[in-house]
Design an enzyme around this catalytic site. Structure first.
Site, PDB file in Angstrom:
ATOM      1  N   SER A   1       0.836  -1.171  -0.026  1.00 41.48           N
ATOM      2  CA  SER A   1      -0.036  -0.055  -0.101  1.00 41.48           C
ATOM      3  C   SER A   1       0.818   1.139  -0.216  1.00 41.48           C
ATOM      4  O   SER A   1       2.082   1.532  -0.613  1.00 41.48           O
ATOM      5  CB  SER A   1      -0.820  -0.111   1.154  1.00 41.48           C
ATOM      6  OG  SER A   1      -1.488   1.088   1.298  1.00 41.48           O
TER       7      SER A   1
ATOM      8  N   TYR B   1      -4.373   7.530  -7.666  1.00 40.40           N
ATOM      9  CA  TYR B   1      -3.474   6.626  -7.011  1.00 40.40           C
ATOM     10  C   TYR B   1      -4.071   6.406  -5.574  1.00 40.40           C
ATOM     11  O   TYR B   1      -3.853   5.485  -4.921  1.00 40.40           O
ATOM     12  CB  TYR B   1      -1.793   7.020  -7.131  1.00 40.40           C
ATOM     13  CG  TYR B   1      -1.045   6.274  -6.442  1.00 40.40           C
ATOM     14  CD1 TYR B   1      -0.452   5.008  -6.842  1.00 40.40           C
ATOM     15  CD2 TYR B   1      -0.635   6.759  -4.947  1.00 40.40           C
ATOM     16  CE1 TYR B   1       0.463   4.351  -6.272  1.00 40.40           C
ATOM     17  CE2 TYR B   1       0.274   5.777  -4.428  1.00 40.40           C
ATOM     18  CZ  TYR B   1       0.778   4.624  -4.873  1.00 40.40           C
ATOM     19  OH  TYR B   1       1.786   3.871  -4.384  1.00 40.40           O
TER      20      TYR B   1
ATOM     21  N   LYS C   1      -5.282   3.253  -3.258  1.00 35.94           N
ATOM     22  CA  LYS C   1      -4.593   2.664  -2.210  1.00 35.94           C
ATOM     23  C   LYS C   1      -5.556   2.800  -0.831  1.00 35.94           C
ATOM     24  O   LYS C   1      -5.451   1.826  -0.070  1.00 35.94           O
ATOM     25  CB  LYS C   1      -3.172   3.353  -1.758  1.00 35.94           C
ATOM     26  CG  LYS C   1      -2.199   3.120  -2.635  1.00 35.94           C
ATOM     27  CD  LYS C   1      -1.816   1.803  -3.019  1.00 35.94           C
ATOM     28  CE  LYS C   1      -0.717   1.612  -3.871  1.00 35.94           C
ATOM     29  NZ  LYS C   1      -0.379   0.347  -4.038  1.00 35.94           N
TER      30      LYS C   1
END
Length: 285
Positions: free
Chosen positions: A142, A156, A160
């Site tokens: 992560s 992005y 995550k």
């Protein structure tokens, strides 16, 4: 505990942390199933380590059938898998209003759905293929950006955050008797070829007029001006260390930048919860 002679499966091994982990595990005398979209990037390692130590496989994690095949070939080669490192992924930079949505969907397809499909097959393999109670370790690559937002990294960050949520849920669902341990690795900025290859999209006109906006500052400089890079090798050594912990943490925040940002997020949330706690009075039926 891991076997003394462990088998690791690592996705996204052509560069960065995946490559560093692969090299480290091999140096430790253990076995690696190294997957990548372009496995030829590891041909130099294949010249040093025999097939009994290193299995190179082509894998696109957005293709579920390839994931199943990769695990099957890993079992055929090594008999078991003790550690799976869910590392494949990529990133982009740009204001959310400026980013191409199809590209964003592609990022989520890899970083979230690809990682989820690998996770599910890893859990199944640990439980059904390794044997009763043998289990395994699942390391989810992560980021601290899965805990705190960051300008110009919206898609992005979203990928995550999603990986964090589904992993916490998965960890809460599995039977402790399966002996499967899961850790979310939440590092700060690690030096990688991926970050150096990012190309910004054309700027959204509404953001250009204010040079003081975070994304405007980033566009006029480089990531080097804003972040402190960590060594992929030293980060790999730390992540490897977690695989030998009897009770590894579900969350592992590493890097001073990651720790600072996470503490700020916790403090902010705590303050907001305290401030508006009384709004929850009288909601019960």
């Amino acid at each position: 505990m891991r076997h003394a002679y462990s088998s690791h499966a690592v996705t996204g091994t052509s560069t960065g942390i995946g490559r560093a982990l692969t090299e480290l595990v091999l140096e430790k005398g253990e076995r690696v199933v190294a997957t990548a979209r372009t496995p030829s990037a590891l041909d130099d390692l294949a010249k040093v380590y025999p097939p009994t130590r290193l299995l190179l496989l082509r894998l696109d994690v957005t293709q579920p059938e390839q994931i199943v095949e990769a695990f099957a070939r890993a079992k055929a080669a090594f008999g078991r898998i003790d550690v799976v490192v869910n590392n494949a992924g990529w990133g982009d930079l740009g204001e959310i209003e400026a980013m191409d949505e199809e590209r964003g969907r592609g990022l989520l397809e890899t970083n979230f759905w690809g990682a989820l499909h690998v996770s599910k097959e890893a859990i199944r393999f640990f439980r059904d293929e390794n044997g009763p109670g043998v289990g395994g370790r699942l390391l989810q690559m992560s980021s601290y950006l899965g805990l705190a937002g960051f300008p110009a990294a919206g898609y992005y960050v979203a990928s995550k955050f999603a990986l964090e949520g589904v992993t916490e849920s998965l960890a809460a669902e599995i039977d402790p008797a399966w002996n499967i341990k899961i850790t979310l690795l939440e590092p700060g900025w690690i030096r990688s070829a991926i970050t150096s290859n990012i190309v910004w999209p054309p700027a959204h006109p509404a953001y250009i007029v204010n040079a003081g906006l975070p994304t405007s500052i980033m566009r006029n400089g480089t990531l080097d001006d804003l972040v402190t890079w960590k060594s992929a090798r030293r980060s790999a050594e730390l992540f490897y260390k977690t695989t030998s912990l009897p009770e590894p943490p579900l969350h592992l925040v590493v890097g001073k930048d990651a720790i600072e940002a996470t503490r700020k997020k916790i403090a902010s949330l705590s303050e907001l919860v305290d401030t508006y706690e009384n709004w929850s009075e009288g909601l019960e039926e």
